[in-house]
Motif scaffolding. Sequence first.
Motif, PDB file in Angstrom:
ATOM      1  N   GLY A 126       5.212   2.124   2.394  1.00 33.48           N
ATOM      2  CA  GLY A 126       4.148   1.069   1.999  1.00 33.48           C
ATOM      3  C   GLY A 126       3.238   0.775   3.256  1.00 33.48           C
ATOM      4  O   GLY A 126       2.216   0.189   2.967  1.00 33.48           O
ATOM      5  N   GLU A 127       4.019   0.717   4.205  1.00 27.34           N
ATOM      6  CA  GLU A 127       3.277   0.382   5.701  1.00 27.34           C
ATOM      7  C   GLU A 127       2.370   1.460   6.183  1.00 27.34           C
ATOM      8  O   GLU A 127       1.720   1.461   7.266  1.00 27.34           O
ATOM      9  CB  GLU A 127       4.446  -0.056   6.735  1.00 27.34           C
ATOM     10  N   ALA A 147      -1.453   1.095   4.984  1.00 25.19           N
ATOM     11  CA  ALA A 147      -1.952  -0.169   4.753  1.00 25.19           C
ATOM     12  C   ALA A 147      -1.697  -1.019   6.283  1.00 25.19           C
ATOM     13  O   ALA A 147      -2.416  -1.609   7.057  1.00 25.19           O
ATOM     14  CB  ALA A 147      -1.255  -0.778   3.899  1.00 25.19           C
ATOM     15  N   LYS A 188       1.274  11.510   7.411  1.00 26.23           N
ATOM     16  CA  LYS A 188       2.292  10.108   7.096  1.00 26.23           C
ATOM     17  C   LYS A 188       3.460  10.553   6.081  1.00 26.23           C
ATOM     18  O   LYS A 188       4.335   9.701   6.053  1.00 26.23           O
ATOM     19  CB  LYS A 188       1.076   9.145   6.757  1.00 26.23           C
ATOM     20  N   SER A 193       0.043   2.179  -0.665  1.00 21.14           N
ATOM     21  CA  SER A 193      -0.544   1.790   0.622  1.00 21.14           C
ATOM     22  C   SER A 193      -1.843   2.297   0.723  1.00 21.14           C
ATOM     23  O   SER A 193      -2.457   1.781   1.801  1.00 21.14           O
ATOM     24  CB  SER A 193       0.557   2.626   1.884  1.00 21.14           C
ATOM     25  N   THR A 194      -2.434   3.115   0.099  1.00 22.02           N
ATOM     26  CA  THR A 194      -3.850   3.328   0.165  1.00 22.02           C
ATOM     27  C   THR A 194      -4.445   2.508  -0.663  1.00 22.02           C
ATOM     28  O   THR A 194      -5.883   2.550  -0.411  1.00 22.02           O
ATOM     29  CB  THR A 194      -4.118   4.721  -0.341  1.00 22.02           C
ATOM     30  N   GLY A 225      -0.393  -4.478   5.115  1.00 22.62           N
ATOM     31  CA  GLY A 225       0.797  -3.970   4.945  1.00 22.62           C
ATOM     32  C   GLY A 225       2.007  -4.524   4.241  1.00 22.62           C
ATOM     33  O   GLY A 225       2.791  -4.011   3.552  1.00 22.62           O
ATOM     34  N   ALA A 255       1.557  -4.397   0.471  1.00 19.03           N
ATOM     35  CA  ALA A 255       2.019  -3.009   0.128  1.00 19.03           C
ATOM     36  C   ALA A 255       3.264  -2.644   0.149  1.00 19.03           C
ATOM     37  O   ALA A 255       3.774  -2.067  -0.721  1.00 19.03           O
ATOM     38  CB  ALA A 255       1.294  -1.511   1.204  1.00 19.03           C
ATOM     39  N   MET A 256       4.065  -3.152   1.092  1.00 16.55           N
ATOM     40  CA  MET A 256       5.453  -3.014   1.067  1.00 16.55           C
ATOM     41  C   MET A 256       6.115  -3.891   0.053  1.00 16.55           C
ATOM     42  O   MET A 256       7.270  -3.524  -0.762  1.00 16.55           O
ATOM     43  CB  MET A 256       6.079  -3.499   2.461  1.00 16.55           C
ATOM     44  N   THR A 291       5.636  -2.262  -3.224  1.00 13.81           N
ATOM     45  CA  THR A 291       6.504  -1.092  -3.486  1.00 13.81           C
ATOM     46  C   THR A 291       7.929  -1.327  -3.920  1.00 13.81           C
ATOM     47  O   THR A 291       8.425  -0.894  -4.656  1.00 13.81           O
ATOM     48  CB  THR A 291       6.453  -0.217  -2.184  1.00 13.81           C
TER      49      THR A 291
END
Length: 334
Positions: A148-149, A152, A177, A248-249, A254, A257-258, A261
């Motif tokens: 997730g990081e 983002a 990535k 993450s996109t 960040g 996103a984390m 997820t």
Amino acid sequence: MSRADRPPTAAADGPTTAAADGPATASAEGLTAAAVHGPTAAAADPPPTAATRRPSPLWALGLLRSELVTTVRRWRTLALLGVLAAVPVLVGVAVRIETRGGAPVAGGSGEGPAFVTQITNNGLFLVFTALAATLPFFLPMAVGVVAGEAIAGEAGAGTLRYLLVAPAGRTRLLLTKYTTVLVFCLLATLVVAVSALIVGALLFPSGELTTISGTRISFAEGLGRALLIALVVAASLVGVAALGLFVSTLTNSGVAAMATTVGLLITVQIVDQIPQLHVVQPYLFSHYWLSFADLMRDPVYWDDLVRNLGLQALYAAVFGSAAWARFASKDISA
């Protein structure tokens, strides 16, 4: 004296004539230089720009190495690996304390992680127990945080735009990535397995071990199966990695996103435990995670293992393609 006989002088011509003759003189000097120095000096190539440079394979490997080093050195990653390494220690010490007086370990009636009842007979079973205990939540949570990081986090830190003009290219950067996250999947799984192997060897006896089918195999073969189980567990996290990369996109935060997820991971785990939703459960990426236990049968049962690996490949293809489509068209402003 007539005008034709008058000698030309610089003073007479003045600055106007010099200015008028300037371009012609420069052109003549350029032609003279080309004639003297040859075509090399005349056709000198301009310095390469970011638009004309093409990253070499070695440059791509350097980018991957840089991403791996950066990911492993983050305090968040080190903390996650530390927690994963501590789980086998806690399980091993708890089993050792509970069986100190010869009492049977809890789990004989189906309680606790798989293989927990066999730990006292052979410390190698601690590897299988630790992987069974960490796979439902701890391992996928760690992978979800790193995935997730991935994009983002760079956008939030303001470094994503500079990575793209390195020149990395969006597709190359996304693949780098994702490869980094997959390497972390393997690293996290091996940390759990190695920690459990060391603790099991220190606290419990070793030697031949009994499979689920009741047959006896050597300790060396048991080590081989433990390594194979670790690889299968790492492969079981491929779907989570692709899902986290796609999330993450979608954002420049960040933390968001984390959290998203990990939230999706928990939701899928809950859905997988509701009997009324048995129709959709075989399509959830976590449904066949514990099928690695079939590797401890003799002969090995491959059906659920193949279903698990095929399902992870499907999730990787779907969410990997979605991540590429989103990232390729995303407006990068940070």
